[in-house]
Design a protein around this motif. Structure first.
Motif, PDB file in Angstrom:
ATOM      1  N   MET A 136       2.047  39.452  -7.797  1.00  0.00           N
ATOM      2  CA  MET A 136       2.842  40.269  -6.730  1.00  0.00           C
ATOM      3  C   MET A 136       1.932  41.166  -5.997  1.00  0.00           C
ATOM      4  N   LEU A 137       2.067  41.398  -4.710  1.00  0.00           N
ATOM      5  CA  LEU A 137       1.427  42.227  -3.799  1.00  0.00           C
ATOM      6  C   LEU A 137       1.330  43.583  -4.449  1.00  0.00           C
ATOM      7  N   THR A 138      -0.019  44.201  -4.292  1.00  0.00           N
ATOM      8  CA  THR A 138      -0.122  45.449  -4.888  1.00  0.00           C
ATOM      9  C   THR A 138      -0.631  46.531  -3.888  1.00  0.00           C
ATOM     10  N   THR A 139      -0.876  46.045  -2.486  1.00  0.00           N
ATOM     11  CA  THR A 139      -1.100  47.180  -1.563  1.00  0.00           C
ATOM     12  C   THR A 139       0.001  47.701  -1.009  1.00  0.00           C
ATOM     13  N   PRO A 140       0.038  49.127  -0.457  1.00  0.00           N
ATOM     14  CA  PRO A 140       1.272  49.391  -0.025  1.00  0.00           C
ATOM     15  C   PRO A 140       1.812  48.667   1.180  1.00  0.00           C
ATOM     16  N   ASN A 141       1.149  48.207   1.990  1.00  0.00           N
ATOM     17  CA  ASN A 141       1.595  47.260   3.126  1.00  0.00           C
ATOM     18  C   ASN A 141       2.187  46.051   2.678  1.00  0.00           C
ATOM     19  N   GLY A 142       1.529  45.504   1.640  1.00  0.00           N
ATOM     20  CA  GLY A 142       1.957  44.402   1.059  1.00  0.00           C
ATOM     21  C   GLY A 142       3.378  44.551   0.286  1.00  0.00           C
ATOM     22  N   GLU A 143       3.472  45.772  -0.260  1.00  0.00           N
ATOM     23  CA  GLU A 143       4.884  45.925  -1.112  1.00  0.00           C
ATOM     24  C   GLU A 143       5.941  46.203   0.360  1.00  0.00           C
ATOM     25  N   VAL A 144       5.638  46.870   1.013  1.00  0.00           N
ATOM     26  CA  VAL A 144       6.484  46.957   2.301  1.00  0.00           C
ATOM     27  C   VAL A 144       6.927  45.753   3.173  1.00  0.00           C
ATOM     28  N   GLN A 145       5.992  44.942   3.074  1.00  0.00           N
ATOM     29  CA  GLN A 145       6.139  43.485   3.625  1.00  0.00           C
ATOM     30  C   GLN A 145       7.086  42.663   2.697  1.00  0.00           C
ATOM     31  N   LEU A 146       6.785  42.834   1.254  1.00  0.00           N
ATOM     32  CA  LEU A 146       7.468  42.120   0.385  1.00  0.00           C
ATOM     33  C   LEU A 146       9.129  42.438   0.346  1.00  0.00           C
ATOM     34  N   SER A 147       9.286  43.825   0.657  1.00  0.00           N
ATOM     35  CA  SER A 147      10.531  44.751   0.664  1.00  0.00           C
ATOM     36  C   SER A 147      11.284  43.985   1.624  1.00  0.00           C
ATOM     37  N   LYS A 148      10.520  43.864   2.936  1.00  0.00           N
ATOM     38  CA  LYS A 148      11.346  43.528   4.180  1.00  0.00           C
ATOM     39  C   LYS A 148      11.733  42.143   4.261  1.00  0.00           C
ATOM     40  N   GLU A 149      10.770  41.226   3.668  1.00  0.00           N
ATOM     41  CA  GLU A 149      11.146  39.720   3.267  1.00  0.00           C
ATOM     42  C   GLU A 149      12.057  39.700   2.431  1.00  0.00           C
ATOM     43  N   ARG A 187       9.379  29.092   9.586  1.00  0.00           N
ATOM     44  CA  ARG A 187       8.110  29.427  10.262  1.00  0.00           C
ATOM     45  C   ARG A 187       7.363  30.284   9.241  1.00  0.00           C
ATOM     46  N   ARG A 188       7.715  31.263   8.568  1.00  0.00           N
ATOM     47  CA  ARG A 188       6.968  32.081   7.728  1.00  0.00           C
ATOM     48  C   ARG A 188       6.537  31.301   6.389  1.00  0.00           C
ATOM     49  N   TYR A 189       7.365  30.660   5.964  1.00  0.00           N
ATOM     50  CA  TYR A 189       7.230  29.858   4.666  1.00  0.00           C
ATOM     51  C   TYR A 189       6.730  28.369   4.883  1.00  0.00           C
ATOM     52  N   ILE A 190       6.585  27.927   5.936  1.00  0.00           N
ATOM     53  CA  ILE A 190       6.304  26.649   5.956  1.00  0.00           C
ATOM     54  C   ILE A 190       5.176  26.161   5.072  1.00  0.00           C
ATOM     55  N   ASN A 191       3.928  26.644   4.957  1.00  0.00           N
ATOM     56  CA  ASN A 191       3.101  26.554   4.141  1.00  0.00           C
ATOM     57  C   ASN A 191       3.043  26.564   2.569  1.00  0.00           C
ATOM     58  N   GLU A 192       4.366  27.268   2.105  1.00  0.00           N
ATOM     59  CA  GLU A 192       4.558  27.616   0.885  1.00  0.00           C
ATOM     60  C   GLU A 192       4.898  26.356   0.192  1.00  0.00           C
ATOM     61  N   ARG A 193       4.296  26.179  -1.139  1.00  0.00           N
ATOM     62  CA  ARG A 193       4.327  25.058  -1.929  1.00  0.00           C
ATOM     63  C   ARG A 193       5.159  25.208  -3.391  1.00  0.00           C
ATOM     64  N   SER A 194       5.273  26.531  -3.551  1.00  0.00           N
ATOM     65  CA  SER A 194       5.851  26.907  -5.010  1.00  0.00           C
ATOM     66  C   SER A 194       6.668  28.052  -4.767  1.00  0.00           C
ATOM     67  N   LEU A 195       7.691  28.155  -4.203  1.00  0.00           N
ATOM     68  CA  LEU A 195       8.893  29.076  -4.130  1.00  0.00           C
ATOM     69  C   LEU A 195       9.309  29.761  -5.435  1.00  0.00           C
ATOM     70  N   SER A 196       9.389  28.769  -6.338  1.00  0.00           N
ATOM     71  CA  SER A 196       9.881  29.185  -7.874  1.00  0.00           C
ATOM     72  C   SER A 196       8.773  30.000  -8.427  1.00  0.00           C
ATOM     73  N   SER A 197       7.698  30.215  -8.093  1.00  0.00           N
ATOM     74  CA  SER A 197       6.793  31.270  -8.714  1.00  0.00           C
ATOM     75  C   SER A 197       6.331  32.257  -7.715  1.00  0.00           C
ATOM     76  N   HIS A 198       6.918  32.361  -6.600  1.00  0.00           N
ATOM     77  CA  HIS A 198       6.666  33.338  -5.563  1.00  0.00           C
ATOM     78  C   HIS A 198       7.458  34.731  -6.189  1.00  0.00           C
ATOM     79  N   PRO A 199       6.766  35.835  -5.577  1.00  0.00           N
ATOM     80  CA  PRO A 199       7.357  37.164  -5.923  1.00  0.00           C
ATOM     81  C   PRO A 199       8.873  37.333  -5.667  1.00  0.00           C
ATOM     82  N   LEU A 200       9.502  36.647  -4.655  1.00  0.00           N
ATOM     83  CA  LEU A 200      10.732  36.638  -4.218  1.00  0.00           C
ATOM     84  C   LEU A 200      11.591  35.520  -4.977  1.00  0.00           C
TER      85      LEU A 200
END
Length: 131
Positions: free
Chosen positions: A1-14, A43-56
């Motif tokens: 999981m993203l640990t930086t404040p900006n990463g957590e904000v981005q994850l929350s937005k997503e 567009r955002r997840y076009i290169n994602e290969r494993s959504l089942s193990s993504h933080p979301l």
């Protein structure tokens, strides 16, 4: 999981965007709003290969289930030939790169439905043992 404040904000937005998409897909046939969200997220997840193990992963699972249940049920061939449905298929393609979603598509009956849709919209019907 993203640990930086900006990463957590981005994850929350997503997370909010994915939850919004689930609500829109489940509540209406508002193609304009859902089309834009589907396109943006694709567009955002076009290169994602494993959504089942993504933080979301929970949110992705909800989106996938709603896509299959609510967007594969039209009797109109015009709907299936629309740009909107193409966006849905692109999003499903992103999901099924992940083996977990391949199994889920089968479990939800999506493979059978997609097969029927593709057969119905193909102007030169396939000939084979079922025809």
């Amino acid at each position: 999981m993203l640990t930086t404040p900006n990463g957590e904000v981005q994850l929350s937005k997503e997370r909010e965007e994915l939850c919004r998409l689930v609500a829109i897909l489940g509540a209406s046939n508002d193609r304009t709003t859902s089309s834009q969200l589907v396109e943006d997220l694709s567009r955002r997840y076009i290169n994602e290969r494993s959504l089942s193990s993504h933080p979301l992963c929970l949110e992705f699972s909800q989106v996938f289930e709603e896509l299959v249940r609510s967007r594969f049920d039209s009797d109109s061939s015009d709907y299936y030939q629309s740009e909107y449905f193409l966006r849905i298929l692109i999003w499903v393609k992103i999901f099924i790169r992940d083996p977990s979603y391949q199994r889920e598509l089968f479990h939800l009956g999506g493979v059978k439905i997609l097969s029927k849709i593709l057969k119905d919209i193909n102007p030169t019907k396939a000939t084979g043992p079922d025809n």
